[in-house]
Design a protein around this motif. Structure first.
Motif, PDB file in Angstrom:
ATOM      1  N   LYS A  44     -18.384 -66.119  -8.928  1.00  9.36           N
ATOM      2  CA  LYS A  44     -19.459 -66.810  -8.211  1.00  9.36           C
ATOM      3  C   LYS A  44     -19.547 -66.365  -6.758  1.00  9.36           C
ATOM      4  CE  LYS A  44     -20.247 -71.189  -8.957  1.00  9.36           C
ATOM      5  NZ  LYS A  44     -20.053 -72.643  -9.138  1.00  9.36           N
ATOM      6  N   THR A  45     -18.411 -66.203  -6.115  1.00 10.96           N
ATOM      7  CA  THR A  45     -18.393 -65.796  -4.711  1.00 10.96           C
ATOM      8  C   THR A  45     -18.952 -64.388  -4.540  1.00 10.96           C
ATOM      9  OG1 THR A  45     -16.494 -67.213  -4.272  1.00 10.96           O
ATOM     10  CG2 THR A  45     -16.921 -65.445  -2.689  1.00 10.96           C
ATOM     11  N   ILE A  46     -18.481 -63.460  -5.365  1.00 10.07           N
ATOM     12  CA  ILE A  46     -18.909 -62.066  -5.229  1.00 10.07           C
ATOM     13  C   ILE A  46     -20.356 -61.875  -5.650  1.00 10.07           C
ATOM     14  CG2 ILE A  46     -18.551 -59.724  -6.139  1.00 10.07           C
ATOM     15  CD1 ILE A  46     -15.539 -60.366  -6.133  1.00 10.07           C
ATOM     16  N   CYS A  47     -20.739 -62.426  -6.784  1.00 12.67           N
ATOM     17  CA  CYS A  47     -22.078 -62.159  -7.315  1.00 12.67           C
ATOM     18  C   CYS A  47     -23.190 -62.842  -6.530  1.00 12.67           C
ATOM     19  CB  CYS A  47     -22.135 -62.534  -8.791  1.00 12.67           C
ATOM     20  SG  CYS A  47     -21.167 -61.397  -9.796  1.00 12.67           S
ATOM     21  N   ALA A  48     -22.866 -63.913  -5.821  1.00 10.47           N
ATOM     22  CA  ALA A  48     -23.892 -64.580  -5.018  1.00 10.47           C
ATOM     23  C   ALA A  48     -24.042 -63.949  -3.633  1.00 10.47           C
ATOM     24  CB  ALA A  48     -23.563 -66.064  -4.880  1.00 10.47           C
ATOM     25  N   SER A  49     -23.081 -63.121  -3.250  1.00 14.46           N
ATOM     26  CA  SER A  49     -23.087 -62.552  -1.901  1.00 14.46           C
ATOM     27  C   SER A  49     -23.945 -61.296  -1.822  1.00 14.46           C
ATOM     28  CB  SER A  49     -21.656 -62.202  -1.482  1.00 14.46           C
ATOM     29  OG  SER A  49     -20.857 -63.360  -1.418  1.00 14.46           O
ATOM     30  N   PRO A  50     -24.756 -61.183  -0.773  1.00 15.53           N
ATOM     31  CA  PRO A  50     -25.552 -59.964  -0.587  1.00 15.53           C
ATOM     32  C   PRO A  50     -24.637 -58.784  -0.231  1.00 15.53           C
ATOM     33  CG  PRO A  50     -25.849 -61.436   1.281  1.00 15.53           C
ATOM     34  CD  PRO A  50     -25.013 -62.167   0.275  1.00 15.53           C
ATOM     35  N   PRO A  51     -25.098 -57.563  -0.472  1.00 10.18           N
ATOM     36  CA  PRO A  51     -24.263 -56.380  -0.223  1.00 10.18           C
ATOM     37  C   PRO A  51     -23.680 -56.301   1.197  1.00 10.18           C
ATOM     38  CG  PRO A  51     -26.251 -55.749  -1.398  1.00 10.18           C
ATOM     39  CD  PRO A  51     -26.400 -57.201  -1.033  1.00 10.18           C
ATOM     40  N   GLU A  52     -24.454 -56.681   2.195  1.00 12.80           N
ATOM     41  CA  GLU A  52     -23.967 -56.633   3.576  1.00 12.80           C
ATOM     42  C   GLU A  52     -22.745 -57.540   3.758  1.00 12.80           C
ATOM     43  OE1 GLU A  52     -28.549 -56.357   3.725  1.00 12.80           O
ATOM     44  OE2 GLU A  52     -27.050 -57.508   2.621  1.00 12.80           O
ATOM     45  N   HIS A  53     -22.791 -58.698   3.116  1.00 13.83           N
ATOM     46  CA  HIS A  53     -21.684 -59.656   3.214  1.00 13.83           C
ATOM     47  C   HIS A  53     -20.473 -59.157   2.425  1.00 13.83           C
ATOM     48  CE1 HIS A  53     -19.808 -63.465   4.049  1.00 13.83           C
ATOM     49  NE2 HIS A  53     -19.702 -63.760   2.768  1.00 13.83           N
ATOM     50  N   ILE A  54     -20.713 -58.544   1.278  1.00 16.10           N
ATOM     51  CA  ILE A  54     -19.615 -57.974   0.481  1.00 16.10           C
ATOM     52  C   ILE A  54     -18.863 -56.925   1.303  1.00 16.10           C
ATOM     53  CG2 ILE A  54     -19.073 -56.508  -1.514  1.00 16.10           C
ATOM     54  CD1 ILE A  54     -19.629 -59.313  -2.385  1.00 16.10           C
ATOM     55  N   LEU A  55     -19.585 -56.097   2.040  1.00 18.65           N
ATOM     56  CA  LEU A  55     -18.927 -55.096   2.893  1.00 18.65           C
ATOM     57  C   LEU A  55     -18.008 -55.769   3.916  1.00 18.65           C
ATOM     58  CD1 LEU A  55     -21.877 -52.606   3.514  1.00 18.65           C
ATOM     59  CD2 LEU A  55     -19.853 -52.244   2.070  1.00 18.65           C
ATOM     60  N   ASN A  56     -18.469 -56.868   4.495  1.00 18.25           N
ATOM     61  CA  ASN A  56     -17.655 -57.599   5.465  1.00 18.25           C
ATOM     62  C   ASN A  56     -16.446 -58.251   4.797  1.00 18.25           C
ATOM     63  OD1 ASN A  56     -19.369 -56.882   7.565  1.00 18.25           O
ATOM     64  ND2 ASN A  56     -20.636 -58.702   7.309  1.00 18.25           N
ATOM     65  N   ILE A  57     -16.651 -58.832   3.626  1.00 15.08           N
ATOM     66  CA  ILE A  57     -15.536 -59.416   2.879  1.00 15.08           C
ATOM     67  C   ILE A  57     -14.509 -58.330   2.574  1.00 15.08           C
ATOM     68  CG2 ILE A  57     -14.806 -60.476   0.709  1.00 15.08           C
ATOM     69  CD1 ILE A  57     -17.582 -61.818   0.575  1.00 15.08           C
ATOM     70  N   ASN A  58     -14.977 -57.177   2.110  1.00 16.10           N
ATOM     71  CA  ASN A  58     -14.071 -56.092   1.752  1.00 16.10           C
ATOM     72  C   ASN A  58     -13.245 -55.636   2.954  1.00 16.10           C
ATOM     73  OD1 ASN A  58     -13.055 -53.941  -0.064  1.00 16.10           O
ATOM     74  ND2 ASN A  58     -14.096 -52.633   1.408  1.00 16.10           N
ATOM     75  N   LYS A  59     -13.873 -55.503   4.107  1.00 14.73           N
ATOM     76  CA  LYS A  59     -13.142 -55.065   5.296  1.00 14.73           C
ATOM     77  C   LYS A  59     -12.041 -56.059   5.642  1.00 14.73           C
ATOM     78  CE  LYS A  59     -13.584 -53.776  10.154  1.00 14.73           C
ATOM     79  NZ  LYS A  59     -12.191 -54.076  10.343  1.00 14.73           N
ATOM     80  N   ILE A  60     -12.377 -57.318   5.656  1.00 11.14           N
ATOM     81  CA  ILE A  60     -11.399 -58.356   5.990  1.00 11.14           C
ATOM     82  C   ILE A  60     -10.309 -58.427   4.916  1.00 11.14           C
ATOM     83  CG2 ILE A  60     -11.111 -60.856   6.211  1.00 11.14           C
ATOM     84  CD1 ILE A  60     -13.923 -60.782   7.631  1.00 11.14           C
ATOM     85  N   TYR A  61     -10.704 -58.362   3.658  1.00 11.66           N
ATOM     86  CA  TYR A  61      -9.743 -58.427   2.552  1.00 11.66           C
ATOM     87  C   TYR A  61      -8.764 -57.255   2.634  1.00 11.66           C
ATOM     88  CZ  TYR A  61      -8.102 -59.668  -2.122  1.00 11.66           C
ATOM     89  OH  TYR A  61      -7.333 -60.085  -3.184  1.00 11.66           O
ATOM     90  N   THR A  62      -9.294 -56.061   2.853  1.00 10.10           N
ATOM     91  CA  THR A  62      -8.459 -54.856   2.933  1.00 10.10           C
ATOM     92  C   THR A  62      -7.511 -54.932   4.122  1.00 10.10           C
ATOM     93  OG1 THR A  62     -10.207 -53.564   1.887  1.00 10.10           O
ATOM     94  CG2 THR A  62      -8.500 -52.335   3.056  1.00 10.10           C
ATOM     95  N   VAL A  81     -16.686 -60.227 -16.948  1.00  8.96           N
ATOM     96  CA  VAL A  81     -16.586 -60.816 -15.612  1.00  8.96           C
ATOM     97  C   VAL A  81     -16.275 -59.709 -14.596  1.00  8.96           C
ATOM     98  CG1 VAL A  81     -15.303 -62.427 -14.141  1.00  8.96           C
ATOM     99  CG2 VAL A  81     -15.906 -63.080 -16.469  1.00  8.96           C
ATOM    100  N   ARG A  82     -15.306 -58.860 -14.914  1.00 10.16           N
ATOM    101  CA  ARG A  82     -14.971 -57.735 -14.031  1.00 10.16           C
ATOM    102  C   ARG A  82     -16.165 -56.808 -13.872  1.00 10.16           C
ATOM    103  NH1 ARG A  82     -10.429 -54.634 -16.302  1.00 10.16           N
ATOM    104  NH2 ARG A  82     -12.059 -53.876 -17.670  1.00 10.16           N
ATOM    105  N   ASP A  83     -16.796 -56.465 -15.004  1.00  8.42           N
ATOM    106  CA  ASP A  83     -17.963 -55.573 -14.955  1.00  8.42           C
ATOM    107  C   ASP A  83     -19.071 -56.153 -14.079  1.00  8.42           C
ATOM    108  OD1 ASP A  83     -16.503 -53.999 -16.688  1.00  8.42           O
ATOM    109  OD2 ASP A  83     -17.676 -54.546 -18.465  1.00  8.42           O
ATOM    110  N   GLY A  84     -19.313 -57.450 -14.187  1.00  5.58           N
ATOM    111  CA  GLY A  84     -20.357 -58.089 -13.393  1.00  5.58           C
ATOM    112  C   GLY A  84     -20.060 -58.060 -11.910  1.00  5.58           C
ATOM    113  N   CYS A  85     -18.785 -58.229 -11.548  1.00  2.08           N
ATOM    114  CA  CYS A  85     -18.396 -58.209 -10.134  1.00  2.08           C
ATOM    115  C   CYS A  85     -18.437 -56.822  -9.544  1.00  2.08           C
ATOM    116  CB  CYS A  85     -16.990 -58.795  -9.967  1.00  2.08           C
ATOM    117  SG  CYS A  85     -16.940 -60.575 -10.131  1.00  2.08           S
ATOM    118  N   LEU A  86     -18.278 -55.806 -10.369  1.00  3.86           N
ATOM    119  CA  LEU A  86     -18.241 -54.428  -9.875  1.00  3.86           C
ATOM    120  C   LEU A  86     -19.596 -53.738  -9.933  1.00  3.86           C
ATOM    121  CD1 LEU A  86     -14.857 -53.265 -11.440  1.00  3.86           C
ATOM    122  CD2 LEU A  86     -15.306 -53.896  -9.070  1.00  3.86           C
ATOM    123  N   HIS A  87     -20.644 -54.469 -10.266  1.00  2.00           N
ATOM    124  CA  HIS A  87     -21.986 -53.876 -10.400  1.00  2.00           C
ATOM    125  C   HIS A  87     -22.382 -53.125  -9.211  1.00  2.00           C
ATOM    126  CE1 HIS A  87     -23.081 -57.559  -8.280  1.00  2.00           C
ATOM    127  NE2 HIS A  87     -24.242 -57.052  -7.992  1.00  2.00           N
TER     128      HIS A  87
END
Length: 87
Positions: A44-62, A81-87
């Protein structure tokens, strides 16, 4: 439900660095940070987030957990579920 709600529109006033930090921590707590994975919360968190926000999440997560968000998803989630999150 993430599929019903769809991806949010990017709003820099809502999708702040603090929000990305909160989402990164939530994803960690629901996956790598616990015994058993809460796939629904991560999805739910990943799939609802726009790409710009995912990039920010990824930077912080990494930076915080020394693994990319993609690698964490590949490890913690499975099947559709994995496939959907990695779209």
């Amino acid at each position: 439900n993430a599929i019903q709600a769809g991806e949010e529109t990017y709003d820099p006033q809502y999708h702040t660095e603090q929000k990305a930090r909160e989402d990164a921590e939530l994803i960690y707590r629901k996956g790598q940070g616990k015994l058993g994975t809460d796939e629904k919360s991560i999805f739910k968190t990943i799939c609802a987030s726009p790409p710009e926000h995912i990039l920010n999440i990824n930077k912080i997560y990494t930076d915080k957990y020394d693994v990319t968000l993609k690698k964490a998803v590949e490890k913690e989630l499975s099947g559709k579920v994995r496939d959907g999150c990695l779209h």
